[in-house]
Scaffold this active site. Structure first.
Site, PDB file in Angstrom:
ATOM      1  N   CYS A  19       0.875  -1.073   0.112  1.00 16.61           N
ATOM      2  CA  CYS A  19       0.021   0.179  -0.050  1.00 16.61           C
ATOM      3  C   CYS A  19       0.950   1.384  -0.049  1.00 16.61           C
ATOM      4  O   CYS A  19       1.864   1.396   0.795  1.00 16.61           O
ATOM      5  CB  CYS A  19      -1.044   0.098   1.059  1.00 16.61           C
ATOM      6  N   HIS A  60      -9.063  -3.803  -2.177  1.00 11.96           N
ATOM      7  CA  HIS A  60      -8.097  -3.100  -1.401  1.00 11.96           C
ATOM      8  C   HIS A  60      -8.468  -1.638  -1.480  1.00 11.96           C
ATOM      9  O   HIS A  60      -8.584  -1.119  -0.712  1.00 11.96           O
ATOM     10  CB  HIS A  60      -6.913  -3.595  -2.151  1.00 11.96           C
ATOM     11  N   GLU A  61      -8.747  -1.084  -2.955  1.00 10.01           N
ATOM     12  CA  GLU A  61      -9.159   0.222  -2.957  1.00 10.01           C
ATOM     13  C   GLU A  61     -10.398   0.689  -2.378  1.00 10.01           C
ATOM     14  O   GLU A  61     -10.558   1.936  -1.915  1.00 10.01           O
ATOM     15  CB  GLU A  61      -8.856   0.796  -4.413  1.00 10.01           C
ATOM     16  N   HIS A  82     -10.282   1.088   1.269  1.00 13.02           N
ATOM     17  CA  HIS A  82      -9.579   2.559   1.645  1.00 13.02           C
ATOM     18  C   HIS A  82     -10.919   3.358   1.737  1.00 13.02           C
ATOM     19  O   HIS A  82     -10.921   4.219   2.587  1.00 13.02           O
ATOM     20  CB  HIS A  82      -8.828   2.972   0.675  1.00 13.02           C
TER      21      HIS A  82
END
Length: 175
Positions: free
Chosen positions: A98, A140-141, A144
């Site tokens: 990351c 993953h994004e 966020h």
């Protein structure tokens, strides 16, 4: 276009839930351009708005592919207000890193396939299926955007260790 500063763990902004984007404006287009420039400069394959202190539901990704001659072909993608509609029960494991947790990598298990809905820069809504590294990266994004980091998917012991390391580094940098 401008390269923006990427915020680093333990910055509390990384835990914010990002706000939806109501309409695609010239400011959103400029933000997307800045995000690509920042992501490529880092370098990385994905970036969420919150990573540059913009708590908006926007992601840039580029999972470049090699052609027959071995040359990388860019594949820039923008996802506005992305959401996972469904996820497979089958899991896959990839080593993740990351830009907000530099030089730390760990294997993370996630659904192998997901169906995603998002809006593009033209304001059009799309749905598509993702698998492999594409599925991992989009999850993953999107994490966020929800204030979740990839280290939240690893053991508490490992997570506590990395958070402690980055907290100590931030304190030393502030002196």
């Amino acid at each position: 276009m401008a390269i923006r500063e990427i915020i680093i763990l333990p910055d509390k902004q990384l835990r914010l839930v990002s706000r939806p984007i109501e309409t695609v404006t010239p400011e959103i287009r400029k933000l997307a351009d800045d995000m690509f420039e920042t992501m490529y400069d880092a370098p990385g394959i994905g970036l969420a708005g919150i990573q540059i202190a913009q708590p908006l539901r926007i992601i840039t990704m580029d999972l470049a592919r090699r052609d027959e001659e071995g040359e990388l072909t860019p594949r820039p993608r923008i996802f506005i207000n992305p959401e996972i509609l469904s996820a497979s029960e089958e899991l896959s494991t990839y080593e993740e890193g990351c830009l907000s947790i530099p030089e730390y990598y760990e294997e993370v298990e996630r659904p192998a396939r997901v169906r995603v809905r998002f809006t593009d820069l033209d304001g059009k809504v799309h749905e598509e299926d993702a698998e492999g590294i594409y599925a991992t990266c989009i999850q993953h994004e999107i994490d966020h955007l929800n204030g979740v980091l990839f280290v939240d998917h690893i053991s508490k012991l490992k997570r506590d260790r990395v958070v402690k390391k980055f907290t100590k580094a931030a304190k030393l940098a502030a002196k």
